[in-house]
Design a protein around this motif. Sequence first.
Motif, PDB file in Angstrom:
ATOM      1  N   VAL A  74       0.871  -1.172   0.000  1.00  0.00           N
ATOM      2  CA  VAL A  74       0.000   0.000   0.000  1.00  0.00           C
ATOM      3  C   VAL A  74       0.906   1.219   0.000  1.00  0.00           C
ATOM      4  O   VAL A  74       1.952   1.224   0.651  1.00  0.00           O
ATOM      5  CB  VAL A  74      -0.908  -0.003   1.252  1.00  0.00           C
ATOM      6  N   TYR A  75       0.518   2.253  -0.742  1.00  0.00           N
ATOM      7  CA  TYR A  75       1.339   3.459  -0.797  1.00  0.00           C
ATOM      8  C   TYR A  75       0.470   4.705  -0.649  1.00  0.00           C
ATOM      9  O   TYR A  75      -0.727   4.678  -0.899  1.00  0.00           O
ATOM     10  CB  TYR A  75       2.155   3.516  -2.097  1.00  0.00           C
ATOM     11  N   PHE A  76       1.097   5.777  -0.203  1.00  0.00           N
ATOM     12  CA  PHE A  76       0.437   7.060  -0.006  1.00  0.00           C
ATOM     13  C   PHE A  76       1.179   8.108  -0.831  1.00  0.00           C
ATOM     14  O   PHE A  76       2.404   8.212  -0.725  1.00  0.00           O
ATOM     15  CB  PHE A  76       0.485   7.484   1.466  1.00  0.00           C
ATOM     16  N   LEU A  77       0.468   8.851  -1.637  1.00  0.00           N
ATOM     17  CA  LEU A  77       1.065   9.928  -2.424  1.00  0.00           C
ATOM     18  C   LEU A  77       0.507  11.252  -1.891  1.00  0.00           C
ATOM     19  O   LEU A  77      -0.705  11.440  -1.847  1.00  0.00           O
ATOM     20  CB  LEU A  77       0.725   9.777  -3.906  1.00  0.00           C
ATOM     21  N   PHE A  78       1.398  12.154  -1.511  1.00  0.00           N
ATOM     22  CA  PHE A  78       0.992  13.417  -0.915  1.00  0.00           C
ATOM     23  C   PHE A  78       1.154  14.546  -1.917  1.00  0.00           C
ATOM     24  O   PHE A  78       2.117  14.585  -2.674  1.00  0.00           O
ATOM     25  CB  PHE A  78       1.824  13.703   0.336  1.00  0.00           C
ATOM     26  N   GLY A  79       0.225  15.471  -1.923  1.00  0.00           N
ATOM     27  CA  GLY A  79       0.276  16.613  -2.830  1.00  0.00           C
ATOM     28  C   GLY A  79      -0.636  17.716  -2.354  1.00  0.00           C
ATOM     29  O   GLY A  79      -1.060  17.741  -1.196  1.00  0.00           O
ATOM     30  N   LYS A  80      -0.960  18.629  -3.245  1.00  0.00           N
ATOM     31  CA  LYS A  80      -1.839  19.761  -2.953  1.00  0.00           C
ATOM     32  C   LYS A  80      -2.984  19.754  -3.952  1.00  0.00           C
ATOM     33  O   LYS A  80      -2.798  19.435  -5.114  1.00  0.00           O
ATOM     34  CB  LYS A  80      -1.087  21.085  -3.087  1.00  0.00           C
ATOM     35  N   GLY A  91      -3.040   4.116  -2.562  1.00  0.00           N
ATOM     36  CA  GLY A  91      -3.117   3.100  -3.608  1.00  0.00           C
ATOM     37  C   GLY A  91      -2.587   1.765  -3.132  1.00  0.00           C
ATOM     38  O   GLY A  91      -1.969   1.658  -2.069  1.00  0.00           O
ATOM     39  N   GLN A  92      -2.828   0.753  -3.933  1.00  0.00           N
ATOM     40  CA  GLN A  92      -2.380  -0.596  -3.630  1.00  0.00           C
ATOM     41  C   GLN A  92      -1.742  -1.185  -4.884  1.00  0.00           C
ATOM     42  O   GLN A  92      -2.239  -0.969  -5.992  1.00  0.00           O
ATOM     43  CB  GLN A  92      -3.579  -1.446  -3.198  1.00  0.00           C
TER      44      GLN A  92
END
Length: 197
Positions: A74-80, A91-92
């Motif tokens: 599982v992953y986390f993408l950080f943004g604005k 996401g996975q």
Amino acid sequence: MKQHWIYRNSIVRFNKNAYKKMNNGKAFNLFLLDGEVTGRMKCTLPSWSGLAYKIPRTYLDTCKDRAYLKQSGVYFLFGKNDEEEDTVYIGQAGIRKNGEGVLFRVAEHLKDEFYFTDEGFVVLAGSQIEETDAEAIPDTIKKLRARCRQNNEIKDGVLTKNYLFKSPSYAASFILGMTTNGKTDWKTADGVSLKTR
């Protein structure tokens, strides 16, 4: 002994024994892969077989040798978002036929600027901010400036906290209260603009 608290016209029962069970802390190990807090980090938790990595975008290419990142995960993408508010995409990824896993899937997102923003431009606390909005101002900047005024983050024309922007033009528009080209407006003390650098 049970205690009762009143919260927003509702009675809440407080059970001291239940609180004690929730209050059990856990220790975790944090390893700085590059020897600095701004670099890659690996996190492990005793009695847990999983791993957690924090990887800045600029370090993704240096992670190809990490076997664990070729696994499912599982992953986390950080943004604005358009209002310059922090957002996260979760996401996975599974192991693909080519043997690649979560790292490969994250790399596919590199083309999505929404999730991955470079460090950008920081407008520092103490900066002078134009208090009046011009008619020609991006709507997202106008909303951000209004929210900052409401939260006393712009007080008497002075910014009270640092703000990160993804482009020089958005940072300049935030300061000037109007649409502007940050590549020509931002200049060094010698008068050199970003565009000519």
